[in-house]
Structures are given as structure tokens and as C-alpha cells.
Design a protein around this motif. Structure first.
Motif, PDB file in Angstrom:
ATOM      1  N   GLU A 109     -21.602 -26.944 -40.934  1.00 27.46           N
ATOM      2  CA  GLU A 109     -21.439 -25.547 -41.341  1.00 27.46           C
ATOM      3  C   GLU A 109     -22.579 -24.675 -40.805  1.00 27.46           C
ATOM      4  OE1 GLU A 109     -21.040 -26.114 -45.507  1.00 27.46           O
ATOM      5  OE2 GLU A 109     -18.867 -26.507 -45.393  1.00 27.46           O
ATOM      6  N   GLN A 110     -23.802 -25.230 -40.778  1.00 28.12           N
ATOM      7  CA  GLN A 110     -24.932 -24.501 -40.183  1.00 28.12           C
ATOM      8  C   GLN A 110     -24.670 -24.251 -38.693  1.00 28.12           C
ATOM      9  OE1 GLN A 110     -28.758 -26.372 -40.915  1.00 28.12           O
ATOM     10  NE2 GLN A 110     -28.207 -26.830 -43.038  1.00 28.12           N
ATOM     11  N   ALA A 111     -24.168 -25.291 -38.012  1.00 29.57           N
ATOM     12  CA  ALA A 111     -23.861 -25.145 -36.588  1.00 29.57           C
ATOM     13  C   ALA A 111     -22.770 -24.103 -36.384  1.00 29.57           C
ATOM     14  CB  ALA A 111     -23.422 -26.490 -36.011  1.00 29.57           C
ATOM     15  N   LEU A 112     -21.729 -24.137 -37.219  1.00 30.46           N
ATOM     16  CA  LEU A 112     -20.628 -23.179 -37.105  1.00 30.46           C
ATOM     17  C   LEU A 112     -21.130 -21.747 -37.269  1.00 30.46           C
ATOM     18  CD1 LEU A 112     -17.571 -22.682 -36.842  1.00 30.46           C
ATOM     19  CD2 LEU A 112     -17.387 -22.996 -39.323  1.00 30.46           C
ATOM     20  N   ASP A 113     -21.993 -21.521 -38.253  1.00 34.89           N
ATOM     21  CA  ASP A 113     -22.544 -20.177 -38.473  1.00 34.89           C
ATOM     22  C   ASP A 113     -23.338 -19.711 -37.252  1.00 34.89           C
ATOM     23  OD1 ASP A 113     -21.434 -20.109 -40.981  1.00 34.89           O
ATOM     24  OD2 ASP A 113     -23.279 -20.672 -42.038  1.00 34.89           O
ATOM     25  N   LEU A 114     -24.109 -20.611 -36.667  1.00 29.50           N
ATOM     26  CA  LEU A 114     -24.907 -20.254 -35.491  1.00 29.50           C
ATOM     27  C   LEU A 114     -24.009 -19.916 -34.293  1.00 29.50           C
ATOM     28  CD1 LEU A 114     -28.091 -22.528 -35.117  1.00 29.50           C
ATOM     29  CD2 LEU A 114     -27.943 -20.065 -34.839  1.00 29.50           C
ATOM     30  N   TYR A 115     -22.988 -20.746 -34.045  1.00 29.13           N
ATOM     31  CA  TYR A 115     -22.070 -20.483 -32.934  1.00 29.13           C
ATOM     32  C   TYR A 115     -21.399 -19.124 -33.098  1.00 29.13           C
ATOM     33  CZ  TYR A 115     -22.335 -25.381 -31.320  1.00 29.13           C
ATOM     34  OH  TYR A 115     -22.754 -26.591 -30.831  1.00 29.13           O
ATOM     35  N   ARG A 116     -20.955 -18.832 -34.320  1.00 30.71           N
ATOM     36  CA  ARG A 116     -20.291 -17.543 -34.550  1.00 30.71           C
ATOM     37  C   ARG A 116     -21.255 -16.383 -34.376  1.00 30.71           C
ATOM     38  NH1 ARG A 116     -16.409 -19.572 -39.627  1.00 30.71           N
ATOM     39  NH2 ARG A 116     -14.605 -20.095 -38.288  1.00 30.71           N
TER      40      ARG A 116
END
Length: 670
Positions: free
Chosen positions: A322-329
């Protein structure tokens, strides 16, 4: 190969070399050909082994070399600087600093003069003796000239590998600085071109990675990382990335070090070294954060999340993804977003959240298709097939798996191919196609072992053991299961360990070793609960319910079966629900409740047919027949005939018992 054949090969099939070698042997009649050939093969200087005055092979080579014009002598000497097994015209042009067309002509001339070989179209090599001769000649050239030639060549290999990687690498990240473009390079317009080139040159790239300057070693390892993950061998990949990490650290190249640590961590995860993989990913993460590389930070969060998921730490895995997803977005990186959604889907399905997993994976699939990412599409189709299998939708699971397999093979992605073969084998097992399940599983096992994928090997051994168990081969099932269990424990893979303990418990139950079966089942149940793995817990409860009943405690057995049924319904596992209903029917029949048992069997039969599970269908039919036999023998015979036909078709272990029972019923009605 006979000693004589080997000796001729070591002479390069050169007539003079063979004659001189034969002369040495005839001069020493006490020598044995096998011992002499072995000694010749390991000689540091084979030319000296063949000295015979003016007839020395070196002297013969001198004659051929001296007959060449000066520019071809220079060209031949440069070939002696190449450390790899063969060379093509593009690399030759870079090494010799000549135009491509001229390099081709010179190679053809040397081939005509028997100074080089052409083992494949436009691939050239020096025989060992001639390589040694050419290398000795280079010592007479100025050191600066030799260094410049080698630098041109490694620049060519590094730049072309980076070009190939642009087609192969679907993980967005800040790449290492690119090298200067050579004057001539092959056109790598497609992924297929890139894959074919790097596959052909891989041995040369490894050779240069260990014979080059720090900057080129780091860049070359970075550019080869994606290919090596997909093609292996992973032990060589780990050695390369470790060398790059050490070199980058020693030269204070922090970005190069972070990339090498990240790549090494991924390989360690793929070979099952999870503690080391986590440590390496955390080191890379710290470096990326210090450097302010947010995209690489997101990628490494993903890598670390995969390690946590693999070792059963699902809450931590979800948090990292979820941390990675937030960063990508935040970065507007849609490909990274697709990767994170796919990984989150995997985190969700493992503890049985199938609806949420499907939603996340389908979002990822749509993104991959929009972006034209074939590899991401293949992985997501494979994931959707796994979710369909877990919910008993076997037709859809097979279709999705076959689509993924075709894509992986088109892309040349061997780990994906192995994983999908294994997934399809599991579907075949669950639909009672045991021969096909074994064939697919063995294909996957060979691929995993070639790659060095120990987790894949363990998964396949476990799955093959289940096929053996379901066809009544209990000794083989135990052996395969114990091999898998040892591998899982070595790897620290707790979900696999729990699953194999459960499978081994089933084998013990079938062979009447109830105390050992209870011990294994309880150990598996405790592990599943610790992991929060609800499907595994549900299946283990079901196994324990059967065990308790067989040991005479039907009440406890029925309670455990009810708990299992509730769990299966809660997570939407239709196949598991059908199995639990069938076992509930068995226990109800044993406790004198035939009507309730028949209702459970009929419900199980409907669900088994819904999910295309022939074994589940046959079990439910046989159970129903045993209830019907008390009041309606003809109905029982009809049900049992259908069950026996299914057992016979799929080669199930239950066939003899069911056939004997059917014969007895028919005899009673005759």
C-alpha cells in the motif's frame, strides 16, 4: 567420448597438431592414451606440449600468421583479447576499431585461412591453441592500445545490453547512466530481438563482467538483471550482483550500490533465502531514501512486501504494498501502480479474501493492457486463474492459465512458464485428471531445477505428492511430501510448511497412523492460525474432523466439520464447501442420521458439479448411495454406478472399494 577422440578435439582437428601429439605418444610406449589426454586437457600451455623442433605447432602458426598482410595480423591479434567463447562481426568491429563491413570481410578471410572457426552463422571463435597463440602475440602490442581495444569492446557490450534491457525491463526505475553508443550495433527493435541477442551473448557478457573496470561491471550487472531473473541461472546472477554491490560500495557509487543490492535481494528471494533478501532490500531502501529516489523507493517497498508475503507476514506485506501504491500514484507512474495492485491482490487472496483479490487483480489487468505490458498481463492472467481455482471455477482457471502460459512462452519468461505449468497441474489434479497433472508438474519441476528456484521445486514436489496420495501411492506421496517439507523449512517458508504438514497428515490417516496424523494436523492448524491463513485452517479442520471420527469421537468430528464449513462459506470457497458437506454427510451417516446425511450429500453433489470436480462428485454420489441402500437399493445402485464410472475414468484410489460395494449391492438385488 574415447581418449583418442578427445585428443583429436583438443588439437582442434589440426593435422599438424595431431601428428605431433601422435609422435610424442609413439616415443613413449609406456604412456597410456587416457592419462596423457587428461594431462594434455589440463595443460596451461598446450603449445609447449606439442613442441618438436621446427615442426612445432607454434612454428606452423607462425607460418600462417606471417603470411597475412600487416592489417590482418593486427586484426588477428585483437581477437586474442576477447575473453568470451565466441564473437560476432559487431563486437569484432568494436574490438578492432574497423567499420562493420570491413570486419566481416576480415573474419571471412581468417576463416578461409583456417585461423578461426564458424560454429554458427556469423559466430566466430578461435580454437584453444590458436587463442593461446593470438593472446601471446598481443603481449608485443603497446599496453595503451590493448586497453583501448578492450574498452571499446566492453562499451559495445554494455551499451547493447542496456538497449536490450529497455525492451525486457517492465519495472520502472532510474537506470544507471548509459554508455557511449558504438559505431555499429545490431538493431534491437522488438522484445524478441532483445531476448535473442542477450541470450546469444550471455556467456560473453559474464566473461566481460569479470574482466572489466568497476564502472562497466556495475552498469553491465544492472542491465543484465531483468534477463537473468527471467532466464537464470540464478546462482550466476547472485554472484554477478554481489560483485557489482561490492565494487559500487568500494568506489563510493551509492546509486550503483543501491541497484545492485536491490537486484541481489530479488534473486535471494527467488532462491528462497528470505532473511537475506529482506536485509538486502532494507539496505537498498535506506540508500534510495537518502538519495531521494522515490521511484526506486517504491520499487523496493514492493520487493520487500513480496518477501513478507512469501513468509506469511500478510499484514506487513499489505502495508508495504500500500505504501508503494501511494508512492506510484503520487509520482503518476501507472505501470508501478499496476504492479502494486497485482501484488496487493496476491496478499488478499492468500488468507481467503477472494472477492477483494479479484477486484484488485482485474484493476491491474486493465492497466497492463492499456499500457501494452505483455509480461504484466501474463502475470495477472495467471493470478486470476489461481483465484478462480481457489473458488472452484476450474474451467475459467484453465482458460486463464493457458492464456498466461502462451504469453509467457512468447515472451521467453521461464519462471512464469514454470509457475503456470504448476498452476495448471493443480487444476488437473482437482478435476481428477491425474496423468495430465503429473505430466504438467514434472515439466514445471524440471524448469524450476534448471532455474535454481527452490521454492518452485518445493511447491511442485508437494503437489506431485498429492497426486500420488489421491491415486493410492502412499509411500511415494510420503517421500515427495517429506522432500518438500525439508525444503520449506530450509527456506523458512511457513505457508508451504503448514500445507505440507497437512498433506502428510492426510497420508498418515489413509494408512491408519491416526496418532501421527493428529500430530501433523494440529501442527499445521496452529501454523495456519498464526499466519491468518483461513483456507488452510478450514482444510485442516476438515482433516481433523475425519480423524476424530475415525478414532471414535464422532461428536468432536461433527463440530470440527461444522467449523470448517462456516470458514469455507465465509471466504467463498465453493470447492471447499462441497468437500465439507460431503464429510458432514459421512459423519451424519455414521451417527445414525441418514436423512440429514443424504441432504448433505445432495448439496455437496450440486456444488461439485458446479465447480467441475469429478472426484468431489463421485464422493458425494458414493455417500448418497450408502444412505439410499437402506431404503432404496435401486437408487443406490444407480448412484454407485455413476460414482464407479467416474472413479475408473480418473484412476482414483477409491475405485476397488466402490466397485466391490457395487458388486455386492447388485448381487443382493439379483
Amino acid at each position: 567420448m574415447s581418449p583418442v577422440t578427445e585428443a583429436v578435439r583438443l588439437c582442434g582437428h589440426l593435422p599438424l597438431a595431431i601428428t605431433l601429439l601422435a609422435a610424442r605418444l609413439s616415443h613413449h610406449p609406456a604412456w597410456e592414451i587416457a592419462s596423457f589426454t587428461a594431462e594434455f586437457a589440463t595443460a596451461q600451455d598446450r603449445l609447449s606440449e606439442l613442441e618438436a623442433g621446427n615442426r612445432a605447432v607454434a612454428a606452423a602458426f607462425d607460418l600462417s600468421y606471417n603470411a597475412l598482410p600487416a592489417h590482418l595480423q593486427h586484426f588477428f591479434r585483437r581477437l586474442g583479447l576477447h575473453p568470451g567463447p565466441d564473437i560476432d562481426p559487431y563486437a569484432t568491429a568494436a574490438l578492432t576499431d574497423t567499420p562493420l563491413a570491413r570486419a566481416r570481410r576480415h573474419l571471412d578471410t581468417l576463416y578461409t585461412d583456417h585461423l578461426i572457426e564458424e560454429p554458427a552463422p556469423r559466430r566466430y571463435r578461435l580454437h584453444d591453441l590458436l587463442r593461446q597463440y593470438a593472446h601471446a602475440l598481443t603481449a608485443h602490442d603497446p599496453e595503451e592500445a590493448r586497453t583501448q581495444a578492450t574498452q571499446r569492446l566492453v562499451t559495445y557490450y554494455t551499451h547493447t545490453t542496456q538497449t536490450a534491457d529497455q525492451h525486457l525491463n517492465t519495472t520502472p526505475r532510474h537506470h544507471m547512466r548509459t554508455t557511449t553508443a558504438p559505431s555499429s550495433a545490431p538493431k534491437l527493435a522488438t522484445r524478441e530481438d532483445a531476448l535473442a541477442w542477450i541470450r546469444t551473448e550471455c556467456h560473453n557478457l559474464f566473461a566481460f563482467a569479470h574482466h572489466t573496470q568497476p564502472t562497466y561491471l556495475i552498469a553491465l550487472a544492472d542491465a543484465m538483471a531483468t534477463y537473468l531473473r527471467a532466464q537464470g541461472p540464478w546462482d550466476q546472477a547472485a554472484t554477478l550482483h554481489q560483485a557489482a554491490a561490492t565494487t559500487a560500495h568500494n568506489t563510493n557509487d551509492r546509486l550503483g550500490e543501491a541497484h545492485a543490492l536491490q537486484d541481489l535481494g530479488i534473486v535471494r528471494r527467488m532462491t528462497g533465502e528470505y532473511a537475506e533478501a529482506a536485509k538486502l532490500s532494507e539496505q537498498a531502501l535506506d540508500l534510495y531514501r537518502t538519495l531521494g529516489h522515490r521511484l526506486d523507493e517504491a520499487n523496493t517497498l514492493q520487493d520487500l512486501g513480496r518477501v513478507r508475503r512469501t513468509t506469511g507476514e500478510y499484514a506487513e506485506a499489505a502495508k508495504l504494498s500500500e505504501q508503494a501504491l501511494d508512492l506510484y500514484r503520487a509520482l503518476g507512474d501507472r505501470l508501478g501502480e499496476a504492479h502494486a495492485l497485482k501484488e496487493l491482490g496476491r496478499v488478499r487472496w492468500t488468507p481467503g479474501e477472494y472477492a477483494k483479490a479479484t477486484e484488485l487483480v482485474e484493476q491491474a489487468l486493465n492497466l497492463y493492457r492499456t499500457l501494452g505490458d505483455g509480461l504484466g498481463e501474463a502475470k495477472t492472467l495467471q493470478d486470476l486463474g489461481i483465484v478462480r481455482r481457489m473458488t472452484g471455477e476450474y474451467t475459467e482457471a484453465t482458460e486463464l492459465g493457458e492464456q498466461a502460459l502462451d504469453l509467457y512462452r512468447t515472451l521467453g519468461h521461464r519462471p512464469g512458464e514454470a509457475n503456470t505449468l504448476q498452476d495448471l497441474a493443480i487444476v488437473r489434479r482437482m478435476t481428477g485428471e491425474y496423468t495430465e497433472a503429473t505430466e504438467l508438474g514434472e515439466q514445471a519441476l524440471d524448469l524450476y531445477r534448471t532455474l535454481g528456484d527452490r521454492l518452485g521445486e518445493a511447491n511442485t514436489l508437494k503437489a506431485l505428492g498429492r497426486v500420488r496420495r489421491m491415486t493410492g501411492k502412499y509411500t511415494e506421496a510420503t517421500e515427495l511430501g517429506e522432500q518438500a517439507l525439508n525444503l520449506y523449512r530450509t527456506l523458512g517458508h511457513r505457508p508451504g510448511e503448514a500445507n505440507t504438514l497437512q498433506a502428510l497428515g492426510c497420508v498418515r490417516r489413509m494408512t491408519g497412523e491416526y496418532a501421527k496424523a493428529i500430530e501433523l494436523g494440529e501442527e499445521a492448524r496452529n501454523l495456519y492460525r498464526t499466519l491468518g491463513h483461513r483456507p488452510g485452517e478450514a482444510h485442516t479442520l476438515l482433516d481433523l474432523s475425519v480423524l476424530r471420527s475415525q478414532m471414535g469421537n464422532v461428536t468432536d468430528g461433527m463440530e470440527l466439520a461444522a467449523q470448517s464449513l462456516d470458514l469455507f462459506r465465509g471466504i467463498g470457497d465453493v470447492q471447499g464447501e462441497a468437500k465439507a458437506l460431503k464429510i458432514a454427510g459421512d459423519l451424519q451417516a455414521d451417527s445414525g442420521q441418514p436423512q440429514q446425511a443424504l441432504a448433505s450429500y445432495e448439496e455437496a453433489l450440486l456444488l461439485a458439479r458446479q465447480v467441475r470436480s469429478p472426484l468431489g462428485e463421485a464422493h458425494a454420489l458414493e455417500g448418497a448411495a450408502r444412505c439410499q441402500a437402506r431404503t432404496d437399493a435401486q437408487a443406490a445402485i444407480i448412484s454407485l454406478r455413476e460414482a464407479v464410472a467416474i472413479y475408473q475414468r480418473i484412476g482414483a484410489a477409491e475405485t476397488p472399494t466402490a466397485t466391490e460395494y457395487l458388486a455386492r449391492l447388485e448381487a443382493e438385488q439379483a
